[in-house]
Scaffold this active site. Structure first.
Site, PDB file in Angstrom:
ATOM      1  N   TRP A 109       5.143   5.604   7.419  1.00 42.95           N
ATOM      2  CA  TRP A 109       4.611   5.529   6.052  1.00 42.95           C
ATOM      3  C   TRP A 109       3.171   6.018   5.995  1.00 42.95           C
ATOM      4  CZ3 TRP A 109       0.531   2.840   3.812  1.00 42.95           C
ATOM      5  CH2 TRP A 109       0.535   2.762   2.418  1.00 42.95           C
ATOM      6  N   HIS A 110       2.412   5.747   7.058  1.00 46.22           N
ATOM      7  CA  HIS A 110       0.988   6.073   7.027  1.00 46.22           C
ATOM      8  C   HIS A 110       0.722   7.570   7.146  1.00 46.22           C
ATOM      9  CE1 HIS A 110       0.143   1.758   7.419  1.00 46.22           C
ATOM     10  NE2 HIS A 110      -1.069   2.075   7.010  1.00 46.22           N
ATOM     11  N   GLY A 111       1.658   8.337   7.680  1.00 46.05           N
ATOM     12  CA  GLY A 111       1.394   9.768   7.700  1.00 46.05           C
ATOM     13  C   GLY A 111       2.171  10.526   8.755  1.00 46.05           C
ATOM     14  N   THR A 139       6.511   1.522   9.275  1.00 44.68           N
ATOM     15  CA  THR A 139       5.120   1.340   8.855  1.00 44.68           C
ATOM     16  C   THR A 139       4.256   2.481   9.368  1.00 44.68           C
ATOM     17  OG1 THR A 139       5.357  -1.067   8.872  1.00 44.68           O
ATOM     18  CG2 THR A 139       3.125  -0.200   8.944  1.00 44.68           C
ATOM     19  N   PHE A 190      -3.516   8.635   2.801  1.00 44.10           N
ATOM     20  CA  PHE A 190      -2.138   8.157   2.874  1.00 44.10           C
ATOM     21  C   PHE A 190      -1.458   8.133   1.510  1.00 44.10           C
ATOM     22  CE2 PHE A 190      -4.794   5.776   6.005  1.00 44.10           C
ATOM     23  CZ  PHE A 190      -4.514   6.614   7.055  1.00 44.10           C
TER      24      PHE A 190
END
Length: 484
Positions: free
Chosen positions: A319-321, A316, A484
């Site tokens: 995924w955000h960056g 997670t 994102f």
């Protein structure tokens, strides 16, 4: 193009709606597809080619997997190839700079590169595509043979840029068989205006508070200033993202689609586990369905369950960056989930006092987590958290400077944001002491439905006018999840 922009509200959306409802039903999907491609190309024309290539690759990949379902070995090989390609594309655009900068920091040679702009929405539409491909492999959905319908699923502009992440199974039938009505359209308008108000009136104002506090300078940040900035950002990101999700759901209703809710009062949670059932629900559901359960879920003992949760929240954060702060943020939440799994106190039932304590605990954990989420570096995040408890400056001047930030506008915004963050109306409605009053209002609504409906729509229109007035005079109108 932002939903909360004048060009979208008064040019793009009206034109699409007019075309959609004037043309026969068989043209509805082509109109939406064309509108979605124009919407996406508006800000980044060059990446429309990446989008089209992604559509073609995944369309034929889905057909190949479906054709080979009788031979699971071949189908699995096609599935793995598809996942690797999609993740590689996502990883290249999101993490190229981060990886090369990290290598340059340790290698004796310097690798020169040109930073690439991140294609807007790539994290969201990549996960949507993967949900379709995996479900085709599992046999949960039928392969989409109409390339226009598949392209519409990938590019649908209401949720293309920042979700919610719509799983193909949820809209499979709606792509070919949906009905529009004035009731749905009206419901969609109400959703959209609610989301617009969240974004323009609450998120943008909270963002201005955060900007002012962070602009004070390190020597002027007191404990009060640090907490004010942290809570301002916590409100900003919630109302910014949930407002966008509400607008996306509302637009879906306008065109006959039904998208699931993406937020459910997450700040009212009494644990981090509950928080993630209420925050960014579509992302949590995606990781649950396509990562946590395939890893074994909670079927292989408590230790393995914790490991699986830790992996999910690590992903997670990734995924955000491409930043250590996002990685830390994911691990941070994963650690608190493991704490709640192992410590008996978190699993035992309690009364009102424990509920209040747990709610405060959850808000503090989430608030501190968002400090690191927003920080550019870990050092910056650590310094801000330190300021929240000790302050960079403890003098009367810095405290007075912090109090100056709490203008009447900001104070009202904070109060409204606090109320809107909790299910106040739902609690009030279910309270026995107010049930009779609510029932009387409901009966009047039933009897005088047209009159009541006119009043509701008039109030919504007034709220819309206020939002437009704010948009026309303000220059501050970012959208956080575009990053994102």
């Amino acid at each position: 193009m932002l939903f909360s922009s004048i060009v979208f509200l008064f040019t793009f959306l009206p034109a699409v709606l007019v075309l959609y409802y004037l043309l026969p039903e068989r043209f509805h999907n082509p109109v939406l597809l064309l509108a979605s491609l124009i919407f996406y190309a508006w800000g980044e024309p060059v990446y429309i080619f990446l989008m089209l290539l992604s559509i073609l690759f995944n369309y034929f990949s889905g057909l190949d997997i479906a054709r080979n379902l009788t031979d699971r070995r071949l189908a699995k090989r096609s599935l793995i190839f598809n996942i690797v390609v999609n993740i590689a594309i996502l990883g290249f655009f999101k993490y190229e700079g981060f990886v090369l900068d990290s290598l340059n920091a340790v290698l004796p040679v310097h690798i020169t590169y040109h930073p690439l702009a991140l294609p807007i929405g790539i994290s969201f539409y990549t996960f949507q595509i993967l949900s379709y491909i995996i479900d085709v492999y599992r046999g949960n959905v039928k392969v989409q043979k109409n390339i226009l319908n598949f392209a519409l699923y990938v590019t649908m502009f209401p949720q293309l840029i920042a979700g919610p992440i719509v799983q193909y199974a949820d809209v499979e039938e709606q792509l070919v068989n949906r009905k529009s009505s004035w009731n749905k359209f009206g419901e969609g308008c109400m959703y959209f205006i609610r989301g617009l108000a969240k974004k323009v009136l609450l998120a943008n104002t909270s963002g201005m508070i955060f900007t002012e506090v962070t602009g004070l300078g390190k020597g002027n940040v007191s404990v009060l200033s640090a907490w004010l900035g942290a809570f301002a950002y916590m409100f900003q990101i919630y109302f910014d993202f949930s407002g966008y999700s509400d607008m996306a759901i509302g637009l879906g209703w306008m065109f006959g689609f039904h998208f699931k809710e993406n937020f459910n009062y997450p700040y009212s949670s009494t644990s981090i586990r509950e928080f993630w059932r209420r925050w960014h629900i579509s992302l949590s559901s995606w990781f649950l369905e396509y990562l946590y359960i395939p890893l074994g879920g909670n079927r292989k003992g408590k230790v393995r369950t914790c490991i699986n949760k830790f992996i999910v929240f690590l992903c997670t954060g990734i995924w955000h960056g491409a930043n250590v702060t996002f990685l830390f943020w994911g691990i941070y939440h994963g650690c608190f989930l493991m704490l709640e799994e192992f410590v008996p106190f978190f699993r035992k039932e309690g009364g009102k006092i424990k509920t209040a304590v747990m709610r405060i605990y959850t808000l503090l954990v989430v608030c501190i987590g968002f400090v690191f989420f927003r920080a550019d570096t870990m050092t910056q995040g650590v310094q801000w958290v330190k300021a929240m408890f000790t302050g960079f400056s403890t003098g009367a001047a810095s405290t007075s400077l912090a109090l100056q930030q709490i203008t009447p506008l900001y104070l009202v915004t904070f109060i409204v944001a606090c109320i809107a963050s909790f299910p106040v109306f739902e609690k009030w409605k279910s309270n026995g002491r107010y049930q009779a009053f609510y029932n009387s209002i409901a009966s009047r609504y039933t009897v005088n439905r047209p009159r009541f409906g006119y009043a509701v729509y008039l109030a919504a229109f007034a709220l819309f006018v206020v939002c437009i007035a704010c948009l026309s005079t303000a220059s501050y109108n970012p959208f956080i999840y575009f990053r994102f």
